[in-house]
Write an enzyme that holds these catalytic residues in place. Structure first.
Site, PDB file in Angstrom:
ATOM      1  N   HIS A   1       1.763   4.200  -3.035  1.00  0.00           N
ATOM      2  CA  HIS A   1       1.792   5.596  -2.715  1.00  0.00           C
ATOM      3  C   HIS A   1       2.975   6.753  -3.229  1.00  0.00           C
ATOM      4  CE1 HIS A   1      -2.064   6.263  -0.605  1.00  0.00           C
ATOM      5  NE2 HIS A   1      -1.579   5.584   0.456  1.00  0.00           N
TER       6      HIS A   1
ATOM      7  N   HIS B   1       0.931  -1.298   0.092  1.00  0.00           N
ATOM      8  CA  HIS B   1      -0.054  -0.004  -0.067  1.00  0.00           C
ATOM      9  C   HIS B   1       0.878   1.159   0.053  1.00  0.00           C
ATOM     10  CE1 HIS B   1      -3.562   2.501   1.053  1.00  0.00           C
ATOM     11  NE2 HIS B   1      -2.719   3.103   1.802  1.00  0.00           N
ATOM     12  N   GLU B   2       1.935   1.221   0.746  1.00  0.00           N
ATOM     13  CA  GLU B   2       2.604   2.518   0.895  1.00  0.00           C
ATOM     14  C   GLU B   2       3.487   2.619  -0.231  1.00  0.00           C
ATOM     15  OE1 GLU B   2       2.090   4.647   3.030  1.00  0.00           O
ATOM     16  OE2 GLU B   2       0.582   3.515   4.100  1.00  0.00           O
TER      17      GLU B   2
ATOM     18  N   CYS C   1      -5.009  -4.268  -7.641  1.00  0.00           N
ATOM     19  CA  CYS C   1      -5.944  -4.672  -8.677  1.00  0.00           C
ATOM     20  C   CYS C   1      -5.406  -4.023 -10.256  1.00  0.00           C
ATOM     21  CB  CYS C   1      -7.268  -3.745  -8.673  1.00  0.00           C
ATOM     22  SG  CYS C   1      -7.203  -2.227  -8.901  1.00  0.00           S
TER      23      CYS C   1
ATOM     24  N   CYS D   1      -4.794  -0.406 -10.796  1.00  0.00           N
ATOM     25  CA  CYS D   1      -3.644   0.096  -9.908  1.00  0.00           C
ATOM     26  C   CYS D   1      -2.347  -0.416 -10.563  1.00  0.00           C
ATOM     27  CB  CYS D   1      -3.636  -0.222  -8.548  1.00  0.00           C
ATOM     28  SG  CYS D   1      -4.815   0.866  -7.700  1.00  0.00           S
TER      29      CYS D   1
ATOM     30  N   HIS E   1      -5.869   6.006  -2.739  1.00  0.00           N
ATOM     31  CA  HIS E   1      -6.768   4.977  -2.327  1.00  0.00           C
ATOM     32  C   HIS E   1      -7.534   4.511  -3.499  1.00  0.00           C
ATOM     33  CE1 HIS E   1      -5.629   6.541   1.504  1.00  0.00           C
ATOM     34  NE2 HIS E   1      -4.801   5.614   1.551  1.00  0.00           N
ATOM     35  N   CYS E   2      -7.661   3.185  -3.554  1.00  0.00           N
ATOM     36  CA  CYS E   2      -8.378   2.385  -4.411  1.00  0.00           C
ATOM     37  C   CYS E   2      -9.693   2.100  -3.848  1.00  0.00           C
ATOM     38  CB  CYS E   2      -7.648   1.215  -4.972  1.00  0.00           C
ATOM     39  SG  CYS E   2      -8.608   0.513  -6.236  1.00  0.00           S
TER      40      CYS E   2
END
Length: 84
Positions: A27, A23-24, A58, A61, A33-34
């Site tokens: 960024h 996640h980070e 996904c 992304c 954010h998805c």
């Protein structure tokens, strides 16, 4: 796990850490954010939400990351599998 009065579970801790690291890292490629709750870029307000989301991006992304990697000076090193 211990915070919730449960016994330590290294596998759960590792899975959560991987998801949040992905996640980070997303960024750092400029992703926000998805809305896909299964995507690693989904916003997590709780540990339960971290557990629900996947440890992968996904398709949308993943495409954004690949486009941004390709736009870097020197091109895109590595392969698509680097982000799975």
């Amino acid at each position: 796990q211990e915070f919730y009065g449960l016994p330590p579970d290294p596998a759960v801790l590792r899975a959560r850490a991987v998801k949040e690291a992905l996640h980070e890292m997303g960024h750092t490629f400029g992703l926000s954010h998805c809305p896909d709750g299964r995507c690693a870029m989904a916003l997590s307000h709780s540990v339960r939400q971290i557990d629900i989301k996947g440890s992968d991006y996904c398709d949308g992304c993943r495409v954004l990351i690949e486009e941004r990697r390709a736009a870097r000076p020197g091109g895109a090193a590595g392969s698509r599998e680097d982000f799975r």
